[in-house]
Design an enzyme around this catalytic site. Sequence first.
Site, PDB file in Angstrom:
ATOM      1  N   HIS A 160       0.805  -1.234   0.000  1.00 26.47           N
ATOM      2  CA  HIS A 160       0.000   0.000   0.000  1.00 26.47           C
ATOM      3  C   HIS A 160       0.826   1.267   0.000  1.00 26.47           C
ATOM      4  O   HIS A 160       0.287   2.342   0.260  1.00 26.47           O
ATOM      5  CB  HIS A 160      -0.906   0.049   1.240  1.00 26.47           C
ATOM      6  CG  HIS A 160      -1.957  -1.005   1.286  1.00 26.47           C
ATOM      7  ND1 HIS A 160      -3.233  -0.809   0.827  1.00 26.47           N
ATOM      8  CD2 HIS A 160      -1.923  -2.266   1.729  1.00 26.47           C
ATOM      9  CE1 HIS A 160      -3.946  -1.912   1.005  1.00 26.47           C
ATOM     10  NE2 HIS A 160      -3.157  -2.814   1.554  1.00 26.47           N
ATOM     11  N   LYS A 216     -14.930   7.860  -3.411  1.00 23.91           N
ATOM     12  CA  LYS A 216     -16.168   8.147  -2.667  1.00 23.91           C
ATOM     13  C   LYS A 216     -16.744   9.499  -3.075  1.00 23.91           C
ATOM     14  O   LYS A 216     -17.957   9.645  -3.249  1.00 23.91           O
ATOM     15  CB  LYS A 216     -15.898   8.108  -1.157  1.00 23.91           C
ATOM     16  CG  LYS A 216     -15.491   6.723  -0.670  1.00 23.91           C
ATOM     17  CD  LYS A 216     -14.885   6.746   0.733  1.00 23.91           C
ATOM     18  CE  LYS A 216     -14.118   5.451   1.009  1.00 23.91           C
ATOM     19  NZ  LYS A 216     -13.229   5.529   2.169  1.00 23.91           N
ATOM     20  N   THR A 261      -8.727   6.361  -1.799  1.00 24.66           N
ATOM     21  CA  THR A 261     -10.056   5.776  -1.959  1.00 24.66           C
ATOM     22  C   THR A 261     -11.127   6.840  -1.709  1.00 24.66           C
ATOM     23  O   THR A 261     -12.238   6.729  -2.225  1.00 24.66           O
ATOM     24  CB  THR A 261     -10.264   4.593  -0.977  1.00 24.66           C
ATOM     25  OG1 THR A 261      -9.758   4.966   0.305  1.00 24.66           O
ATOM     26  CG2 THR A 261      -9.556   3.355  -1.459  1.00 24.66           C
ATOM     27  N   LYS A 297      -8.889  13.674   4.602  1.00 25.29           N
ATOM     28  CA  LYS A 297      -7.955  12.548   4.585  1.00 25.29           C
ATOM     29  C   LYS A 297      -6.977  12.779   5.720  1.00 25.29           C
ATOM     30  O   LYS A 297      -6.971  13.860   6.315  1.00 25.29           O
ATOM     31  CB  LYS A 297      -7.216  12.466   3.245  1.00 25.29           C
ATOM     32  CG  LYS A 297      -6.644  13.830   2.779  1.00 25.29           C
ATOM     33  CD  LYS A 297      -5.955  13.755   1.440  1.00 25.29           C
ATOM     34  CE  LYS A 297      -6.893  13.755   0.247  1.00 25.29           C
ATOM     35  NZ  LYS A 297      -6.860  12.551  -0.555  1.00 25.29           N
ATOM     36  N   ARG A 298      -6.134  11.776   6.060  1.00 19.47           N
ATOM     37  CA  ARG A 298      -5.118  12.011   7.068  1.00 19.47           C
ATOM     38  C   ARG A 298      -4.269  13.227   6.691  1.00 19.47           C
ATOM     39  O   ARG A 298      -4.076  13.518   5.509  1.00 19.47           O
ATOM     40  CB  ARG A 298      -4.218  10.764   7.200  1.00 19.47           C
ATOM     41  CG  ARG A 298      -4.892   9.587   7.859  1.00 19.47           C
ATOM     42  CD  ARG A 298      -5.358   9.919   9.272  1.00 19.47           C
ATOM     43  NE  ARG A 298      -4.223  10.030  10.165  1.00 19.47           N
ATOM     44  CZ  ARG A 298      -3.821   9.096  11.018  1.00 19.47           C
ATOM     45  NH1 ARG A 298      -4.495   7.963  11.110  1.00 19.47           N
ATOM     46  NH2 ARG A 298      -2.783   9.278  11.799  1.00 19.47           N
ATOM     47  N   LYS A 313       0.318  14.699   1.123  1.00 16.51           N
ATOM     48  CA  LYS A 313      -1.047  14.924   0.631  1.00 16.51           C
ATOM     49  C   LYS A 313      -1.312  16.408   0.369  1.00 16.51           C
ATOM     50  O   LYS A 313      -2.299  16.785  -0.226  1.00 16.51           O
ATOM     51  CB  LYS A 313      -2.060  14.365   1.622  1.00 16.51           C
ATOM     52  CG  LYS A 313      -1.992  12.828   1.772  1.00 16.51           C
ATOM     53  CD  LYS A 313      -2.985  12.329   2.811  1.00 16.51           C
ATOM     54  CE  LYS A 313      -2.810  10.866   3.184  1.00 16.51           C
ATOM     55  NZ  LYS A 313      -3.474   9.933   2.246  1.00 16.51           N
TER      56      LYS A 313
HETATM   57  C1  26Q Z   1       3.053   0.407  10.641  1.00 12.54           C
HETATM   58  C2  26Q Z   1       3.940   0.063  11.644  1.00 12.54           C
HETATM   59  C3  26Q Z   1       3.776   0.566  12.924  1.00 12.54           C
HETATM   60  C4  26Q Z   1       2.683   1.367  13.207  1.00 12.54           C
HETATM   61  C5  26Q Z   1       1.786   1.705  12.209  1.00 12.54           C
HETATM   62  C6  26Q Z   1       1.985   1.230  10.926  1.00 12.54           C
HETATM   63  C7  26Q Z   1       1.024   1.601   9.848  1.00 12.54           C
HETATM   64  C8  26Q Z   1      -0.337   1.679  10.075  1.00 12.54           C
HETATM   65  C9  26Q Z   1      -1.201   2.040   9.069  1.00 12.54           C
HETATM   66  C10 26Q Z   1       1.488   1.877   8.570  1.00 12.54           C
HETATM   67  C11 26Q Z   1       0.605   2.233   7.561  1.00 12.54           C
HETATM   68  C12 26Q Z   1      -0.757   2.320   7.799  1.00 12.54           C
HETATM   69  C13 26Q Z   1      -1.736   2.707   6.785  1.00 12.54           C
HETATM   70  C14 26Q Z   1      -1.460   2.920   5.510  1.00 12.54           C
HETATM   71  C15 26Q Z   1      -2.489   3.342   4.572  1.00 12.54           C
HETATM   72  O1  26Q Z   1      -3.613   3.610   4.936  1.00 12.54           O
HETATM   73  N1  26Q Z   1      -2.160   3.413   3.267  1.00 12.54           N
HETATM   74  C16 26Q Z   1      -3.135   3.815   2.278  1.00 12.54           C
HETATM   75  O2  26Q Z   1      -3.785   2.646   1.809  1.00 12.54           O
HETATM   76  C17 26Q Z   1      -4.884   2.978   0.987  1.00 12.54           C
HETATM   77  C18 26Q Z   1      -5.593   1.688   0.609  1.00 12.54           C
HETATM   78  O3  26Q Z   1      -4.833   0.964  -0.308  1.00 12.54           O
HETATM   79  C19 26Q Z   1      -4.425   3.751  -0.239  1.00 12.54           C
HETATM   80  O4  26Q Z   1      -5.554   4.167  -0.952  1.00 12.54           O
HETATM   81  C20 26Q Z   1      -3.597   4.971   0.166  1.00 12.54           C
HETATM   82  O5  26Q Z   1      -3.039   5.587  -0.978  1.00 12.54           O
HETATM   83  C21 26Q Z   1      -2.496   4.559   1.126  1.00 12.54           C
HETATM   84  O6  26Q Z   1      -1.807   5.705   1.602  1.00 12.54           O
END
Ligand code: 26Q
Length: 840
Positions: free
Chosen positions: A362, A665, A661, A553-554, A559
């Site tokens: 991702h 939406k 995503t 978004k975050r 972004k």
């Molecule tokens: C990893 C290690 C330790 C703590 C937290 C994490 C962690 C947690 C969540 C790392 C990444 C995430 C989330 C990533 C994320 O949401 N990525 C997004 O995924 C979407 C679905 O595929 C994409 O549409 C986005 O582009 C992408 O940024």
Amino acid sequence: MLKQMEVDGQAIEKLKRAFAYKLFFQQGSLPISASLNDYYLAVSCTLRDRMQALFINTVAAMAEKKSRIVCYLSAEFLMGPHLLNNLINLGLYDAFARATRETGLDLQQIIEHEEEPGLGNGGLGRLAACYLDSMATLEIPAIGYGIRYEFGMFDQTFEQGWQKELSDRWLLPGNPWEFKKSDLAVEVGFGGQTATFTDQEGRVHVCWTPGSVVKGIPYDTPVPGYRVNTVNMLRLWSAEAPKSFDFDDFNVGDYFGSVEEKIQAENITKVLYPNDQPFQGKVLRLRQQYFFASASLQDMIRLHRMQYGDLDGFHQHFAIQLNDTHPAIAVPELMRLLVDVHGYAWDQAWAITSMTFAYTNHTLLPEALETWSVDLLGQLLPRHLEIILEINRRFLDTVRSQYPGDEDLIRRVSIIDENGERCVRMAHLACIGSHKINGVAALHTELLKQHTLADFHRLWPEKLVNVTNGVTPRRWMALSNPGLTELIASAIGEQWLTDLDRLRELEPLANGPAFRERWRAIKHDNKIRLARILRERTGIVLDPASLFDIQVKRIHEYKRQHLNLLHIITLYNRLKRDPGLDLTPRSFIFGGKAAPGYFMAKLIIKLINSVAEAVNNDPDVDGRLRVAFFPDFNVKNAHAIYPAADLSEQISTAGKEASGTGNMKFAMNGALTIGTLDGANVEIRDQVGAENFFLFGMRVDEVEALWAAGYRPRSIYEANEELRAAIDLIADGRFSGGDRHMFRPLIDSLLEHDPFLVLADYQAYLDCQQQVGAMFRNQEQWCRMSILNVSRMGLFSSDRSIAEYCEKIWQVRRSPVALKWERLPSQGIVFPKRPAAPRF
Ligand code: 26Q
């Protein structure tokens, strides 16, 4: 309203009795004393009971089937509120609305009362939830496996414009949707040491003696498909200490030591890490990952052994999807279970393992890739480190034989990163242990092939495939935009909800003035609804006739919320210079959380709130610009936001957003997009047509060329008068009560490094926004474009994504559930002495 289950008057009477029964016996309340929460729980449990027969039948069918079950392993599931979603999917909304009304209750109010389980950060967790909805709707036997965090994503509030985090105690009011399954508990070990011994036949075995053990308790939540018998399962693991007290320790006097151990165990599932992207190697996070990966695999193995006796055909019966690398420790864990626990030879175990797993990537940000220090991993999971090293040794041997002498390649593809502190690269482990790897949008997959995973792509050209993300039209249209859903249904029927390509039938209607009028009226109503909520929560008043320009978004530098801000400040400057300026009135709405430790993101939030304060209260602006930050953006709040947007901001630096995503939406709800050629924006633009999409900014190749040529953001600042004015206004303290230090770090970052090319894209963004403003004045044309956007969104249904996963990766087919067990109690159950089928 969408077509509903046929319910007669008698059934309504039964429902009414069921509410009263639940209220009395379960909540211990009478109508005079019941709280709204009591009613919510009573109504939800009534609905849950009506799902139960389908749930039991689906699970029983899974246990009997020889076909593959999809196991979606994800550290996050951002499910959103359940009640309305389940009413819609089961076709019971009307019946419940009538029964509650006749009971004197307000179903809408009860629905609004539900707080969502925020068990995810954002995109990745919400994607997992959309995929569960689609798998159930497509009648794919599937289980979502994850973590039942006691504290989910924090609630966001503001104090003087700064983000403040409040803990999310989502379980306090009671969760009517889950079933605790104590009898299916498993044990998960940590630490300790390994020992080698040789058996009588001379075979070498390894025995791992963990230093501590934690109990994993599953909690199951039903996931109903849309108007089908399938009700799949989300199984989340909660950690408990194996004994409530260690009396041995207690007796020898180490009271605190024994309590400490219990607390350590229960801490594992205490809280969701609220940071996405930049990776931080906290040991508790690794404990979480191993805990749920191991518990889930043990669960599958138990089922498989009950049904087939051995594990020879494990890969034929389970397809495990790794949602990013967060569950990738499952690869060595399955090897350990097969080799150490069940006595398989390495080669057979490896064949089974690598045919079972597939991995979804991702991210393209190198700083977001997970790597764990070898030392830390070895301490927490000594046996897994040995197995990882053995997987690596064998893998590197095959690479060496294929590319003799290419030691640089070996260094690049090794699971162990030997530059600096030795680290385990989880993405490499996931790639090597999987039979398929996928990116989440066409551009993202191409970039994985060219850069991040180029070596693996060269080694295994067939392994890397694309599955563009999608979102579920049930939640993101039917649930959140009932007005638009009804209009569409009145024009083309309802089949589009499970066959989104049929939205194409709307295209000719874009030319009908009457249809456009109705379309516009619905958008207007949705804008009034959002404006009302925003006024209640922030006091900021928006004009529903203005252009609603939304970025939710975050908060992340890549972004580029600050690019959006620079546009707003530029318009503000223009108005100040020329108060009579003829500007298209706009309302800028932001929403999103910053990771609590991400300083720059929090500073951007503060700046948005400060700009809002200045702009909204300046008489020269005269209401033509409004800026608002919607607090606490989450799934529930999103329901009111996407349907109210005219313009969707998708403005990340090209090459940084894997897919996005939210972009889908917004477009499904009739917003037009202003965006870069990044992530799935590329495919959205291909689908809706270049003439219906506001494109701006550098492409990936231009970004690369600019970095190669040497980028000096300060020279752009110096050469662009409006940009300089906007940045100077921030720097001079105009938005910080004269304080010139507050936003300095942001300004310095932009002028000195500008890692996400905000300044480089500024002018193109401004020019494009100019076109947006002009186009919005032609309401007929805007509305036509809005209808065309929606009618061409078919590709972005998560049903399409799941169909692609089934075909390209999982090799599973639709498997409708026959109702063998209709309503058990009324048929009278005969309890067999022993369960005949494996128990889920
Ligand atoms: C990893 C290690 C330790 C703590 C937290 C994490 C962690 C947690 C969540 C790392 C990444 C995430 C989330 C990533 C994320 O949401 N990525 C997004 O995924 C979407 C679905 O595929 C994409 O549409 C986005 O582009 C992408 O940024």
